[in-house]
Design an enzyme around this catalytic site. Structure first.
Site, mmCIF file in Angstrom:
data_model
loop_
_atom_site.group_PDB
_atom_site.id
_atom_site.type_symbol
_atom_site.label_atom_id
_atom_site.label_comp_id
_atom_site.label_asym_id
_atom_site.label_seq_id
_atom_site.Cartn_x
_atom_site.Cartn_y
_atom_site.Cartn_z
ATOM 1 N N LYS A 42 0.993 -1.130 0.126
ATOM 2 C CA LYS A 42 -0.124 -0.181 -0.018
ATOM 3 C C LYS A 42 0.945 1.305 0.064
ATOM 4 O O LYS A 42 2.183 1.142 0.190
ATOM 5 C CB LYS A 42 -0.835 -0.128 1.283
ATOM 6 C CG LYS A 42 -0.138 -0.205 2.490
ATOM 7 C CD LYS A 42 -1.052 -0.306 3.888
ATOM 8 C CE LYS A 42 -0.311 -0.449 5.019
ATOM 9 N NZ LYS A 42 -1.103 -1.057 6.058
ATOM 10 N N TYR A 262 16.598 30.034 8.936
ATOM 11 C CA TYR A 262 15.343 30.678 9.132
ATOM 12 C C TYR A 262 15.292 31.073 10.921
ATOM 13 O O TYR A 262 15.377 29.912 11.784
ATOM 14 C CB TYR A 262 14.238 29.950 8.721
ATOM 15 C CG TYR A 262 14.106 30.155 7.423
ATOM 16 C CD1 TYR A 262 13.804 31.242 6.723
ATOM 17 C CD2 TYR A 262 13.819 28.686 6.325
ATOM 18 C CE1 TYR A 262 13.627 31.309 5.224
ATOM 19 C CE2 TYR A 262 13.805 29.066 5.227
ATOM 20 C CZ TYR A 262 13.716 30.122 4.424
ATOM 21 O OH TYR A 262 13.456 30.459 3.088
HETATM 22 C C1 PLP Z 1 -0.404 -1.974 6.634
HETATM 23 C C2 PLP Z 1 -1.169 -3.497 7.103
HETATM 24 C C3 PLP Z 1 -0.423 -4.433 7.158
HETATM 25 C C4 PLP Z 1 1.159 -4.647 7.136
HETATM 26 O O1 PLP Z 1 1.570 -3.785 8.169
HETATM 27 P P1 PLP Z 1 3.096 -3.812 8.703
HETATM 28 O O2 PLP Z 1 3.307 -3.438 9.886
HETATM 29 O O3 PLP Z 1 3.755 -2.713 7.537
HETATM 30 O O4 PLP Z 1 3.600 -5.493 8.436
HETATM 31 C C5 PLP Z 1 -1.085 -5.651 7.383
HETATM 32 N N1 PLP Z 1 -2.382 -5.715 7.555
HETATM 33 C C6 PLP Z 1 -3.232 -4.563 7.317
HETATM 34 C C7 PLP Z 1 -4.631 -4.739 7.824
HETATM 35 C C8 PLP Z 1 -2.460 -3.486 7.283
HETATM 36 O O5 PLP Z 1 -3.193 -2.204 7.254
#
Ligand code: PLP
Length: 381
Positions: A42, A262
């Site tokens: 994702k 800054y």
């Molecule tokens: C993002 C996510 C994962 C992966 O999580 P990690 O901690 O990056 O391994 C797995 N299952 C769901 C439902 C997620 O939202």
């Protein structure tokens, strides 16, 4: 144009070691076997580029991919074979049913409303539609309450409308192996899974992979561990996947009492040698690291002084000998001297956030099968 010349257009280089990614996938797949090992890609593969990451994982044997949204399916589907399943973790948005069915993605149904909409679409098409069902076993984020899921299992019409490919849940504390919540969630999930004996089950994210085998179920869903980030105290031996280097734009020595950056937040307490580095918050470097974080060069820590700008930051190079660093040289921001976890600690956040925000302006140098290639901002991966 020669690759090396094209790359010179970018002042920072993000190295993405796809061989290390594939090694991490292999190690995790071995760890969870005989369970299958999927991959969560994702958010553009945690910022590293879903086209290259997805293709590399597919070549390594991964056939179960997870994204968060329907809009992430296309870029992944283009680089994996048609035998790969793509699951949409965030669920089925209203009015997206037709597109979701057309691309053959598998939505995670998180609520009874989503179940009803997907079933209605299946009836309209006259065929069962693939689906995953998520149970909220205690995290209170996404998924059906256990009772609703059990009620669905008893519905005799369901199999004619939904082709259930996966029953899943998500752990709230997988990165803390000692938490009792993990066992509680496992028990709550298993009580529901008993009503779906023929549907593969999935529980483990990266943290869950390093919990006992009970948590691996039929399919693991690691994300961050694939990218070399340790998801908890039991994780070991993952290979770092990213490195980030940025050029020195300018070097100067300032007198005691001179302000830097800054707001002139930093005032030199004594004469100070400084280097201005081509990396800022627009490149994903947290602005809160002004006066806190560091760059590295030849084993020396170069503390950030003053505020982080949009396109640059300034470091104290007093730890280096005069000719150790020159204008145009690269310093390390992520690599052997400084890990994602280390930067996250300095910034008061988690490695996931640093990784997913690394930004689009770096030259991306992918290494696969030992061969490097560069992609510049705006080019196709
Ligand atoms: C993002 C996510 C994962 C992966 O999580 P990690 O901690 O990056 O391994 C797995 N299952 C769901 C439902 C997620 O939202």
């Amino acid at each position: 144009m020669e690759p090396s010349l094209r790359v010179a257009a970018c002042s920072s280089r993000l190295g993405i070691d796809l061989d290390a990614l594939r090694a991490n996938y292999r190690a995790i797949a071995e760890r969870v076997a005989p369970a299958r090992c999927g991959a969560v890609v994702k958010a553009n593969a945690y910022g590293l580029g879903v086209a290259r990451v997805g293709a590399a994982l597919y070549r390594e044997g991964c056939r179960d991919f997870f994204v968060a949204q329907l809009c992430e399916v296309g870029p992944l589907a283009r680089v994996v074979g048609s035998d790969a399943a793509i699951v949409i973790l965030n669920g089925l948005d209203p009015e997206s049913e037709a597109v979701c069915a057309a691309v053959g993605a598998i939505p995670v149904l998180n609520s009874l409303l989503q179940v009803a909409r997907w079933r209605a679409h299946a009836r309209a098409l006259g065929r069962p539609l693939p689906a995953a069902l998520q149970v909220d076993s205690g995290m209170s984020r996404l998924g059906l309450p256990p009772g609703d899921a059990v009620a669905l299992a008893a519905d005799p019409v369901l199999p004619r409308e939904l082709d259930l490919r996966l029953l899943m849940t998500h752990l709230a504390c997988a990165d803390e192996p000692g938490r009792a919540a993990n066992g509680d969630q496992l028990a709550a999930f298993r009580a529901v899974a008993a009503h779906f004996p023929d549907v593969p089950a999935s529980i483990a994210n990266s943290g869950g992979v390093f919990l006992p085998a009970d948590f691996h179920a039929d399919l693991a869903r690691p994300g961050v561990a694939l990218f070399g980030v340790d998801p908890g105290p039991n994780a070991q031996g993952l290979c770092p996947v990213v490195r980030l280097d940025a050029r020195v734009l300018q070097i100067r020595t300032i007198e005691a009492g001179t302000g830097v950056g800054y707001g002139l937040d930093h005032i030199a307490p004594a004469p100070q040698r400084l280097a201005t580095i081509a990396l800022g918050y627009a490149d994903g470097w947290p602005r809160c690291l002004g006066g806190g974080g560091a760059a590295w060069h030849r084993g020396a820590r170069l503390p950030i002084v003053g505020r982080v700008s949009m396109d640059s930051l300034t470091v104290d190079i007093g730890a280096l000998a005069e000719n150790d660093l020159a204008e145009g040289d690269f310093v390390e921001l992520l690599g052997p001297s400084q890990s994602l976890a280390g930067v996250a600690r300095d910034a008061g956040t988690i490695a996931y956030e640093i990784l997913t925000r690394l930004g689009a302006r770096h030259a991306r140098i992918h290494v696969e099968n030992g061969i490097a290639d560069a992609v510049l901002p705006g080019e196709n991966p």
